[in-house]
Structures are given as structure tokens and as C-alpha cells.
Design a protein around this motif. Structure first.
Motif, PDB file in Angstrom:
ATOM      1  N   HIS A  15     -25.437 -36.652   1.015  1.00  0.00           N
ATOM      2  CA  HIS A  15     -24.952 -37.839   1.729  1.00  0.00           C
ATOM      3  C   HIS A  15     -25.374 -37.793   3.196  1.00  0.00           C
ATOM      4  O   HIS A  15     -25.819 -38.800   3.755  1.00  0.00           O
ATOM      5  N   TYR A  18     -29.126 -38.405   3.477  1.00  0.00           N
ATOM      6  CA  TYR A  18     -29.480 -39.785   3.126  1.00  0.00           C
ATOM      7  C   TYR A  18     -29.321 -40.716   4.324  1.00  0.00           C
ATOM      8  O   TYR A  18     -30.134 -41.616   4.545  1.00  0.00           O
ATOM      9  N   PRO A  23     -35.265 -44.277   5.305  1.00  0.00           N
ATOM     10  CA  PRO A  23     -35.639 -44.487   3.892  1.00  0.00           C
ATOM     11  C   PRO A  23     -37.077 -44.941   3.733  1.00  0.00           C
ATOM     12  O   PRO A  23     -37.353 -45.998   3.172  1.00  0.00           O
ATOM     13  N   ASN A  34     -35.933 -39.634   0.661  1.00  0.00           N
ATOM     14  CA  ASN A  34     -35.510 -39.278   2.018  1.00  0.00           C
ATOM     15  C   ASN A  34     -34.339 -38.300   2.023  1.00  0.00           C
ATOM     16  O   ASN A  34     -34.290 -37.365   2.833  1.00  0.00           O
ATOM     17  N   ALA A  35     -33.350 -38.487   1.114  1.00  0.00           N
ATOM     18  CA  ALA A  35     -32.200 -37.576   1.069  1.00  0.00           C
ATOM     19  C   ALA A  35     -32.631 -36.181   0.620  1.00  0.00           C
ATOM     20  O   ALA A  35     -32.147 -35.175   1.145  1.00  0.00           O
ATOM     21  N   LEU A  85     -29.625 -43.517  -3.311  1.00  0.00           N
ATOM     22  CA  LEU A  85     -29.176 -42.127  -3.195  1.00  0.00           C
ATOM     23  C   LEU A  85     -28.944 -41.528  -4.576  1.00  0.00           C
ATOM     24  O   LEU A  85     -29.322 -40.385  -4.847  1.00  0.00           O
ATOM     25  N   GLN A  88     -31.738 -39.879  -6.427  1.00  0.00           N
ATOM     26  CA  GLN A  88     -32.332 -38.682  -5.836  1.00  0.00           C
ATOM     27  C   GLN A  88     -31.658 -37.386  -6.276  1.00  0.00           C
ATOM     28  O   GLN A  88     -32.220 -36.303  -6.077  1.00  0.00           O
TER      29      GLN A  88
END
Length: 436
Positions: A15, A18, A23, A34-35, A85, A88
Motif C-alpha cells: 500500500h 503504491y 503509476p 509501480n507498487a 494495486l 500486483q
């Protein structure tokens, strides 16, 4: 035998990553990454700092029934996880598996409870435990053997909390953290606590009375609105404490004595990381086992170096072919062997054009107007032909700038790996072009 085991709160770090990393990253199949990128940045930074003997990652797998029964609104206000998210999590689990990191999910339990259970087992074995999480309720787990590693800002700046650090930061002991949350609540988890009781007041009450039980035994010593709120919200305070208390005795198989890190197959890791184009992270992971990603030298053509009319002809031909040209400026303080005040090199697939002083600026202005180029610092170089000071002569127009096609090598290096200190030509060549 002493051993240092790190346990990662996977949901917490995913979290945070992210929301910290833009992004703009995607795997070849289009899934956002990205996360995952940010998670690995935090993990690798932590490994550099702590050098754990073993790594374990815990993920949420539901909410415990006792917490829902104690507090119906527990985490009820949290919006559903963003789809970008959610997709991922399988990616990070695949990469962790490739790295030989056990992933623990216990149906109906949260990651915090897994962290608490592993820490308790470690202490029974005499091991040191580092719990990597952004959740403040984990501070209740801090002991002489167990410390909490949390991010202070961004994704790579971390702080490590033991009992002394918890006391210094909050004015309470780790054992008092559940009582503290019972009084002040936790808006992120929808834990109500006692209305009107904030961090400082909660800490002062626990310093004076030790626990919720001690507070309510001496509630008549309180006055005014504070006493009224504490009396009226007694049930909420105890329910909030129950919900905030991390379980430390879950039943699941995990052989802590055999866990070790790094202990992975370099080829498996390479295939997994290349699958999501994480070459910068891959290099750092492979170095943990003394390996390195094979570097492929880029075909850099420098010769012949041409001057004057021949240089102009070389650049003209490259522009007509639609090449992206390499541009570099060298000033006297950078290379005192040069006699001119400024050198400009324009590299093409068939050689390099070298200019001095004003001729270099004119040549670069032409490249900006007519072609595409790459340089180490596009903004700095463009300011040479389009000065910020409007009193100085500009060699390109506003329209030229708006249609300019430029690639900034320094920014590209930062995007690939934001954790290094230098983005010079030498550093980038060594990292991505085989040290050419």
C-alpha cells in the motif's frame, strides 16, 4: 545459535509503495508494477541496512472473527482496494518465491497476527526479529529481541524501534500500546477509542494509571468532560483495545530454524525479474549471492571525429535519416585540455561532429529544431540555446521547444534505479552499457 529473522508486512508495504511510486510502470503484459517496484526498493534498502539471516513475508487473508464481533465497524470504512494495486499482489508473490522468501497467508487472519506469532516463536528460540511494517500498532510487539522497522517518509527512509524508541516517541511502553489505542482510537482502522482523547492525553493517562483497568479503577480522580467521556465510553475503550491487540499464538507450519536468506537460484531470479523488466533491481538481488547480470555492450560509434563543414555534413545526413542524436557539452572547468570556451559533440551512427563555442550552440539549436536528441541533462543543455534570462539571445523559438523531441539520460537513469547517488555518463555506462 543466534539468528536474525526479518518478517515483512506485505500488505502494509504494498500500500505504501503504491501511493509513493507514480503509476507509470507496466509489465510486458500491461499489468501495472509501480507498487511492486516500490516494495522491492524498500526491501532491498532494508536488506542493505539490516543484513537479515532469513526473510519471511506475511499477507492479509481476511479479518479475524473476534475483531469483527468486538467492533462491527472495524475497518468498515476502508474503500475496496484499487484494481491497479490488487493485480500486483500475484506479481510480488512470484518475485518473492523466486527469491526463496516464504510467503505466509493464514485464512481469516491479518498479516499483523502472523508477524506477532513469528516474533513470539523467534523469541522462544532465542532469535532476533525485525518486523518491517508501516502499521503503528506493531509497536506493541517491540522487545529486547524484537524491533519494528518502519518507513519515515518516501519508501527508502526507515527507522528502527525497540522498547526505548517506542517510549521516547509515544511516552508509553510497548505493552501499553493496545491500551493507548483503546483510548485514542485509530481512524485508519475505524477503531473509535474514547472521543476527545488524543495521543498526548492517552499517554499521560497511561503514565499515571498503567492500563485501562488502572484508569477505570481511579476514574473518580478525573474531572469534568474528560471524566464524563471516559466513563460513557468504557465499553468502546475495552473493545478498541481488544481489536488493536495483535495475536501471537496462531497455528501454522513454518520451520524458522531452516529459513535462510539469501538462498535462491540466480537463474530462477533472473527469469522472474526480467519477466517484469526489473533489471536494476535484478542486479542488486543477484549481488546478494555474488552474481551479476551479464552486461551487453552498446554499439557506441565515436570515430571519425569531424570538424567544420565535414561536421555539418555529418549532422545533416543523420537528421535526414531520422536518427536520435547524442549531444554533450564540455566546458573548460570540466576539461582544461580544451582551448576553446565550450565544446559541443554531436554523435551519430557514422561518427561524431565536434564544434567549438558559438558554432556548437548553433549546431545544437539546429538539432533541437529539426531532429531528436538525447543528453545527460536536457533542461541544462536547452537553456544554452533558450536562456531563462529573456535579456539573452535565444537560438530557438517557443514553437521549437514545444515540438522538441528529447530524451533525458539522467532522468531515465533515475527511473530505472532511484537509489543511487550519481547519474553521470560514467555511472550510466557502467550500469547499462557494460562499462564501455
Amino acid at each position: 545459535m543466534s539468528k536474525k529473522i526479518a518478517v515483512i508486512d506485505g500488505n502494509s508495504l504494498m500500500h505504501r509503495a503504491y501511493h509513493a511510486v507514480p503509476p507509470t510502470m507496466n509489465a510486458p503484459d500491461g499489468r501495472p508494477t509501480n507498487a511492486v517496484f516500490g516494495f522491492l526498493s524498500m526491501l532491498l534498502k532494508f536488506i542493505d541496512i539490516a543484513a537479515p539471516d532469513a526473510l519471511i513475508c506475511a499477507f492479509d487473508a481476511g479479518r479475524p472473527a473476534f475483531r469483527m464481533e468486538a467492533l462491527e465497524q472495524y475497518k468498515a470504512q476502508r474503500p475496496p482496494m484499487d484494481d491497479d494495486l490488487k493485480v500486483q499482489f500475484p506479481i510480488i508473490e512470484e518475485l518473492l518465491e523466486a527469491m526463496g522468501v516464504p510467503v505466509v497467508r493464514i485464512k481469516g487472519w491479518e498479516g499483523d497476527d502472523v508477524l506477532g506469532t513469528i516474533a513470539a516463536r523467534d523469541e522462544a528460540l532465542g532469535y532476533e526479529t525485525l518486523l518491517v511494517t508501516g502499521d503503528k500498532d506493531a509497536y506493541q510487539l517491540a522487545t529486547d529481541k524484537t524491533r519494528i522497522v518502519t518507513t519515515k517518509k518516501g519508501i527508502t527512509d526507515v527507522a528502527i524501534y525497540g522498547p526505548a524508541e517506542v517510549l521516547d516517541r509515544y511516552g508509553i511502553s510497548p505493552e501499553q500500546v493496545p491500551d493507548y489505542l483503546g483510548l485514542k482510537g485509530d481512524s485508519s482502522d475505524n477503531i473509535p477509542g474514547v472521543p476527545g482523547i488524543g495521543e498526548k492525553t492517552a499517554a499521560k493517562l497511561l503514565q499515571a494509571y498503567g492500563s485501562l483497568e488502572g484508569l477505570y479503577e481511579h476514574v473518580d480522580e478525573l474531572k469534568g468532560k474528560q471524566k464524563e467521556r471516559i466513563v460513557e465510553n468504557k465499553d468502546a475503550a475495552f473493545a478498541s483495545r481488544e481489536v488493536a491487540t495483535i495475536v501471537r499464538d496462531l497455528d501454522f507450519p513454518l520451520d524458522l530454524e531452516s529459513c535462510s536468506f539469501p538462498n535462491f537460484d540466480p537463474e530462477t531470479v533472473t527469469a522472474a525479474f526480467e519477466g517484469v523488466r526489473f533489471n536494476a533491481h535484478l542486479n542488486r538481488v543477484l549481488k546478494l549471492v555474488g552474481k551479476e547480470l551479464e552486461k551487453k555492450a552498446a554499439p557506441l560509434v565515436v570515430e571519425p571525429v569531424l570538424f567544420a563543414a565535414e561536421a555539418d555534413a555529418l549532422v545533416t545526413a543523420a537528421l535526414e535519416r531520422g536518427e536520435t542524436l547524442g549531444v554533450s557539452f564540455v566546458e573548460p572547468k570540466q576539461a582544461s585540455l580544451f582551448s576553446a570556451g565550450l565544446h559541443c559533440a554531436v554523435n551519430t551512427s557514422e561518427g561524431t561532429a565536434l564544434y567549438e563555442d558559438e558554432a556548437g550552440l548553433e549546431a545544437f539549436a539546429r538539432v533541437v529544431r529539426e531532429g531528436a536528441f538525447a543528453s545527460l541533462d536536457v533542461k541544462l543543455d536547452v537553456h544554452r540555446v533558450y536562456p531563462p534570462d529573456t535579456a539573452k539571445r535565444a537560438l530557438v523559438s517557443d514553437g521549437d521547444l514545444s515540438s522538441m523531441r528529447a530524451f533525458d539520460l539522467g532522468l531515465a537513469g533515475y527511473v530505472l534505479n532511484s537509489s543511487v547517488a550519481e547519474y553521470s555518463y560514467d555511472a550510466l555506462l557502467d550500469a547499462y552499457c557494460g562499462g564501455v
